[in-house]
Design an enzyme around this catalytic site. Structure first.
Site, PDB file in Angstrom:
ATOM      1  N   ASP A 233      62.198  55.125  68.970  1.00 51.83           N
ATOM      2  CA  ASP A 233      61.275  55.561  70.014  1.00 51.83           C
ATOM      3  C   ASP A 233      61.758  56.915  70.541  1.00 51.83           C
ATOM      4  OD1 ASP A 233      63.525  55.114  71.559  1.00 51.83           O
ATOM      5  OD2 ASP A 233      62.591  53.684  72.903  1.00 51.83           O
ATOM      6  N   ASP A 235      62.726  58.608  74.251  1.00 48.46           N
ATOM      7  CA  ASP A 235      62.944  58.272  75.655  1.00 48.46           C
ATOM      8  C   ASP A 235      62.916  59.541  76.504  1.00 48.46           C
ATOM      9  OD1 ASP A 235      63.879  55.364  75.127  1.00 48.46           O
ATOM     10  OD2 ASP A 235      65.184  56.564  73.851  1.00 48.46           O
ATOM     11  N   ASP A 320      59.117  55.919  75.765  1.00 46.54           N
ATOM     12  CA  ASP A 320      59.512  55.333  77.053  1.00 46.54           C
ATOM     13  C   ASP A 320      59.588  56.442  78.076  1.00 46.54           C
ATOM     14  OD1 ASP A 320      59.756  52.826  76.024  1.00 46.54           O
ATOM     15  OD2 ASP A 320      61.940  52.815  75.939  1.00 46.54           O
TER      16      ASP A 320
END
Ligand code: DCT
Ligand code: MG
Length: 396
Positions: A233, A235, A320
């Site tokens: 992902d 962040d 995120d």
């Protein structure tokens, strides 16, 4: 305390000889240890760990073992293997004999057995058994879906489900909104995020955030801040020095999925003692639509004979977003930069060596009964009496 990474010159050989009588002048240069094993700290926050891992064949096996224990919710054994992996990631040379690990911290019996096996056979039968284990294989598949953790996997496994195909086929199974998104974008999300994609998303996020808050500070954290070239992902940490307000996040059109967790922060609350506790910041676990030109048939897909709708010109990417008050930015930055193991050891070090409590919001001195303010990561390390460790040296 360490000489890691430095070329072993003859002067250093001499110094080593004085400390360790076992080395003779005839020792070939490659045999000379470039550091003293017993000086290696048990805390990864006192070690500098880059991405240059000389012991991947060991650390990969340890991480498989750790993950299997995580699936079994055996935290003690899980941590034993994660700590050992972290120590070997830091070693400036590949381990080839049992003697190489002598004196190192975190080398328990289970760990040593595994190292011995890998030295002798080139691989570990125990790690191989885990990889072939039915329960492990199912949990590995289940947890690869966004929104599915160990608890859900356990439930599905107990229901007799073994593969994602079986999960998808069971129409009566109740899935959360997050898990539905996880299945919908599964193929994109399991393929890793590249540095180039992270940079492209970074521009989008910065532009979007700045339309709402021109003074906002947007920092990429997680693995990409530590210098990794791929991740699962991306962040981001977002803060702004102005008065606090719950900011609108992004243009809806780009968000394929968004789960906003409102801030649960209570002012003056003591930092959490729980080593793996989530923080209280407002955050958004999102899936972003990243448009990207397709390399294949790119010259043709606008021609009128082509069914443009069939060509998927975007990729779903996990993002995120963590929003933090300005005063807590430095603590959040250290926490969200990771690695997870580095963060765990920072908190463990604070608790056991400094009688302080550290989490992603604050550092509390239990003796003086005060919160220690910090405007930068350097100040946090200084409060803890630690040498500063750069983000790319936190790959513990
Ligand atoms: N973190 C945290 N609290 C959480 C979750 C994560 O403090 N509840 C920290 C630890 C690492 C960092 O945030 C980023 O988390 P991940 O994205 O899971 O890790 P990563 O190192 O970025 O790994 P990857 O490259 O796979 O994304
Ligand atoms: Mg990450």
């Amino acid at each position: 305390c360490m000489e890691a990474g430095r070329p072993v010159d003859s002067e250093m050989k001499y110094r080593l000889m004085e400390r360790d009588g076992s080395l003779s002048l005839n020792t070939p240069e490659s045999e000379v240890p470039s550091f003293i094993a017993s000086n290696v700290s048990q805390y990864s926050c006192q070690r500098k760990t880059t991405l240059n891992n000389h012991n991947k064949k060991f650390t990969d096996a340890f991480e498989i073992m750790a993950e299997n224990y995580e699936f079994k919710e055996n935290e003690v054994f899980c941590l034993e293997f994660l700590r050992a992996a972290s120590v070997l990631k830091f070693l400036p040379f590949p381990v080839t004999r049992m003697k190489d690990i002598q004196g190192l911290p975190c080398m328990g019996v289970q760990v040593r057995d595994l190292i011995e096996e890998i030295i002798e056979d080139g691989e570990s039968s125990r790690a191989r058994d885990v990889l072939n284990d039915e329960r492990y294989k199912s949990f590995k598949q289940f947890t690869s879906v966004f929104g599915v953790g160990v608890k859900t996997s356990e439930k599905w496994y107990r229901m007799g489900l073994r593969t994602l195909e079986e999960v998808k086929a069971l129409k009566t199974l109740k899935l959360s909104k997050m898990q539905k998104a996880g299945f919908l974008y599964y193929e994109d999300l399991v393929s890793c995020v590249s540095k180039a994609e992270a940079d492209a998303v970074s521009l989008i996020v910065k532009k979007a955030v700045c339309t709402f808050r021109p003074d906002a500070l947007v920092t990429i954290t997680g693995g990409f801040r530590r210098g990794k070239k791929i991740g699962h992902d991306i962040d981001f940490l977002i803060t702004s020095p102005g008065p606090r307000e719950d900011a609108e996040l992004l243009h809806k059109g780009l968000l394929l999925y968004c789960d906003i967790i409102e801030s649960t922060f209570v002012k003056e609350q003591l930092p959490s003692r729980q080593v793996d506790a989530m923080d209280n910041f407002q955050k958004c676990f999102a899936i972003l639509k990243l448009y990207q030109p397709r390399a294949e048939n790119n010259s043709d897909n606008t021609s009128k004979n082509f069914d443009v709708a069939e060509v998927k010109d975007w990729k779903a990417i996990r993002v995120d977003l963590v929003i933090t008050p300005f005063e807590q930015y430095a603590y959040a930055l250290v926490g969200w930069t990771g690695s997870r193991q580095f963060g765990r050891d920072l908190r463990r070090y604070a608790t056991h060596e400094k009688k302080m409590i550290l989490d992603n919001h604050a550092l509390y001195d239990r003796r003086k009964k005060v919160f220690l303010k910090a405007g930068s990561e350097e100040e946090i390390f200084a409060h803890l009496g630690l040498d500063y460790v750069e983000p790319w040296e936190r790959n513990a």
